[in-house]
Design a protein around this motif. Structure first.
Motif, mmCIF file in Angstrom:
data_model
loop_
_atom_site.group_PDB
_atom_site.id
_atom_site.type_symbol
_atom_site.label_atom_id
_atom_site.label_comp_id
_atom_site.label_asym_id
_atom_site.label_seq_id
_atom_site.Cartn_x
_atom_site.Cartn_y
_atom_site.Cartn_z
ATOM 1 N N GLU A 40 0.829 -1.203 0.000
ATOM 2 C CA GLU A 40 0.000 0.000 0.000
ATOM 3 C C GLU A 40 0.873 1.268 0.000
ATOM 4 O OE1 GLU A 40 -2.554 -0.274 3.337
ATOM 5 O OE2 GLU A 40 -3.691 -1.997 2.575
ATOM 6 N N LEU A 41 1.975 1.195 0.756
ATOM 7 C CA LEU A 41 2.883 2.345 0.816
ATOM 8 C C LEU A 41 3.511 2.618 -0.554
ATOM 9 C CD1 LEU A 41 4.634 1.746 4.251
ATOM 10 C CD2 LEU A 41 3.191 3.696 3.639
ATOM 11 N N LYS A 42 3.951 1.554 -1.246
ATOM 12 C CA LYS A 42 4.553 1.745 -2.558
ATOM 13 C C LYS A 42 3.535 2.305 -3.555
ATOM 14 C CE LYS A 42 8.072 -1.847 -1.969
ATOM 15 N NZ LYS A 42 8.571 -3.172 -2.424
ATOM 16 N N THR A 43 2.305 1.799 -3.496
ATOM 17 C CA THR A 43 1.256 2.335 -4.365
ATOM 18 C C THR A 43 0.999 3.812 -4.062
ATOM 19 O OG1 THR A 43 0.200 0.162 -4.494
ATOM 20 C CG2 THR A 43 -1.134 2.082 -5.096
ATOM 21 N N GLY A 44 0.989 4.125 -2.753
ATOM 22 C CA GLY A 44 0.792 5.524 -2.359
ATOM 23 C C GLY A 44 1.929 6.417 -2.820
ATOM 24 N N LEU A 45 3.179 5.898 -2.755
ATOM 25 C CA LEU A 45 4.318 6.685 -3.229
ATOM 26 C C LEU A 45 4.217 6.950 -4.731
ATOM 27 C CD1 LEU A 45 7.298 5.091 -1.252
ATOM 28 C CD2 LEU A 45 6.272 7.346 -0.898
ATOM 29 N N ASP A 46 3.756 5.935 -5.482
ATOM 30 C CA ASP A 46 3.573 6.130 -6.927
ATOM 31 C C ASP A 46 2.534 7.226 -7.193
ATOM 32 O OD1 ASP A 46 5.425 4.167 -7.451
ATOM 33 O OD2 ASP A 46 3.932 2.571 -7.702
ATOM 34 N N GLU A 47 1.448 7.181 -6.416
ATOM 35 C CA GLU A 47 0.418 8.215 -6.576
ATOM 36 C C GLU A 47 0.973 9.591 -6.220
ATOM 37 O OE1 GLU A 47 -2.926 7.137 -4.251
ATOM 38 O OE2 GLU A 47 -3.365 5.288 -5.359
ATOM 39 N N ALA A 48 1.786 9.636 -5.148
ATOM 40 C CA ALA A 48 2.382 10.910 -4.735
ATOM 41 C C ALA A 48 3.318 11.444 -5.812
ATOM 42 C CB ALA A 48 3.129 10.737 -3.415
ATOM 43 N N ASN A 83 11.585 12.319 1.897
ATOM 44 C CA ASN A 83 11.595 11.851 3.283
ATOM 45 C C ASN A 83 10.682 10.636 3.462
ATOM 46 O OD1 ASN A 83 13.361 13.892 4.060
ATOM 47 N ND2 ASN A 83 11.713 15.304 4.588
ATOM 48 N N LEU A 84 9.528 10.672 2.800
ATOM 49 C CA LEU A 84 8.614 9.526 2.871
ATOM 50 C C LEU A 84 9.251 8.277 2.257
ATOM 51 C CD1 LEU A 84 5.178 11.145 1.928
ATOM 52 C CD2 LEU A 84 5.804 10.157 4.130
ATOM 53 N N LYS A 85 9.949 8.451 1.131
ATOM 54 C CA LYS A 85 10.608 7.311 0.503
ATOM 55 C C LYS A 85 11.669 6.702 1.423
ATOM 56 C CE LYS A 85 10.035 8.690 -4.332
ATOM 57 N NZ LYS A 85 10.721 9.104 -5.582
ATOM 58 N N ARG A 86 12.416 7.581 2.107
ATOM 59 C CA ARG A 86 13.435 7.063 3.032
ATOM 60 C C ARG A 86 12.786 6.306 4.191
ATOM 61 N NH1 ARG A 86 16.088 12.010 1.881
ATOM 62 N NH2 ARG A 86 15.105 13.002 3.680
ATOM 63 N N ASP A 87 11.664 6.838 4.681
ATOM 64 C CA ASP A 87 10.979 6.159 5.785
ATOM 65 C C ASP A 87 10.444 4.802 5.344
ATOM 66 O OD1 ASP A 87 11.511 8.333 7.362
ATOM 67 O OD2 ASP A 87 9.517 9.246 7.111
ATOM 68 N N VAL A 88 9.871 4.737 4.131
ATOM 69 C CA VAL A 88 9.341 3.469 3.635
ATOM 70 C C VAL A 88 10.475 2.469 3.408
ATOM 71 C CG1 VAL A 88 8.164 2.369 1.690
ATOM 72 C CG2 VAL A 88 7.291 4.520 2.617
ATOM 73 N N LYS A 89 11.588 2.964 2.860
ATOM 74 C CA LYS A 89 12.732 2.078 2.628
ATOM 75 C C LYS A 89 13.274 1.549 3.943
ATOM 76 C CE LYS A 89 17.202 1.948 0.288
ATOM 77 N NZ LYS A 89 18.194 2.734 -0.507
ATOM 78 N N LYS A 90 13.334 2.416 4.941
ATOM 79 C CA LYS A 90 13.829 1.979 6.256
ATOM 80 C C LYS A 90 12.871 0.966 6.874
ATOM 81 C CE LYS A 90 15.543 5.164 8.797
ATOM 82 N NZ LYS A 90 15.667 6.352 9.684
ATOM 83 N N THR A 91 11.574 1.183 6.683
ATOM 84 C CA THR A 91 10.577 0.261 7.238
ATOM 85 C C THR A 91 10.620 -1.097 6.538
ATOM 86 O OG1 THR A 91 9.135 2.129 7.777
ATOM 87 C CG2 THR A 91 8.126 -0.046 7.729
ATOM 88 N N SER A 92 10.887 -1.091 5.203
ATOM 89 C CA SER A 92 10.899 -2.347 4.455
ATOM 90 C C SER A 92 12.160 -3.165 4.679
ATOM 91 C CB SER A 92 10.745 -2.050 2.958
ATOM 92 O OG SER A 92 11.834 -1.249 2.499
ATOM 93 N N SER A 93 13.226 -2.533 5.186
ATOM 94 C CA SER A 93 14.463 -3.271 5.472
ATOM 95 C C SER A 93 14.264 -4.117 6.729
ATOM 96 C CB SER A 93 15.615 -2.289 5.679
ATOM 97 O OG SER A 93 16.792 -2.970 6.069
#
Length: 222
Positions: A40-48, A83-93
């Protein structure tokens, strides 16, 4: 102001806040739930990103006086998206995710929520300042348009006054011509009267001489 840009802007702010909440909650999940949340986060990032591109195109199509303001807003949103991308990347690691999860559990998510709130607060403050700048530009533009309308109205009034003066000049020119004709007529009449006066005076003189001769002859024959 661009209503199209503002529409994209509202959508992005809502999406950004939603992604931030999902990112925070994803750090507490494991397994399938976490995978679903990350999807859902990746889909949201694409929309953003799509909204950012739309805002970019809209901002660059505006007039130069407005373009700088909207591009400044856009830089803030791009920074927020990074910043959102970094947070999502950190969460997915996995390692970072576990560490973040432990940290959130230990601190009750206070620090993360506070950082997110500070970030949103800075973004909102920047947006508010830019909106105020945009409002001032709008007011200045409205004043300029009102001044332009006033100038056009003044020019229109001056044109009407010029037409009135030209009409009055033409009328005075016509009156002057009439006065000139009247002067000529009066001059001619004056000359005729003078000539008639001399003729009448001559006739009177002749009559006086004739009467005098007649009287003389009458007296002489007595």
């Amino acid at each position: 102001m661009s209503e199209v840009f503002e529409g994209y802007e509202r959508q992005y702010c809502e999406l950004s806040a939603n992604l931030s909440r999902k990112c925070t909650s994803a750090a507490l999940l494991n397994g399938e739930q976490k995978k679903q949340k990350l999807s859902e986060l990746k889909t949201g990032l694409d929309e953003a990103e799509a909204l950012i591109r739309k805002m970019d195109l809209e901002a660059r199509s505006l007039q130069p006086s407005l373009k700088a303001t909207f591009l400044a807003k856009l830089r803030e949103y791009k920074s927020d998206l990074n910043n959102l991308k970094r947070d999502v990347k950190k969460t997915s690691s996995p390692i970072d995710s576990q560490a973040a999860r432990d940290e959130l559990l230990e601190s009750g998510m206070g620090d993360t929520l506070m950082a997110s709130a500070d970030q949103r607060g800075r973004l909102l403050n920047s947006t508010e300042r830019l909106n105020q700048t945009s409002d001032r530009i709008k007011d200045g533009r409205r004043t300029l348009l009102e001044t332009e309308d006033l100038g056009v109205s003044i020019l229109h009034d001056l044109h009407q006054q010029r037409q009135s003066l030209l009409h009055a000049h033409d009328t005075l020119h016509g009156v002057d011509d009439n006065i000139g004709k009247s002067r000529k007529i009066l001059t001619s009449m004056t000359r005729r009267m003078s000539r008639n006066k001399y003729i009448i005076g001559g006739l009177i003189g002749v009559l006086v001489v004739v009467i005098a001769v007649i009287v003389y002859f009458k007296i002489a024959h007595k």
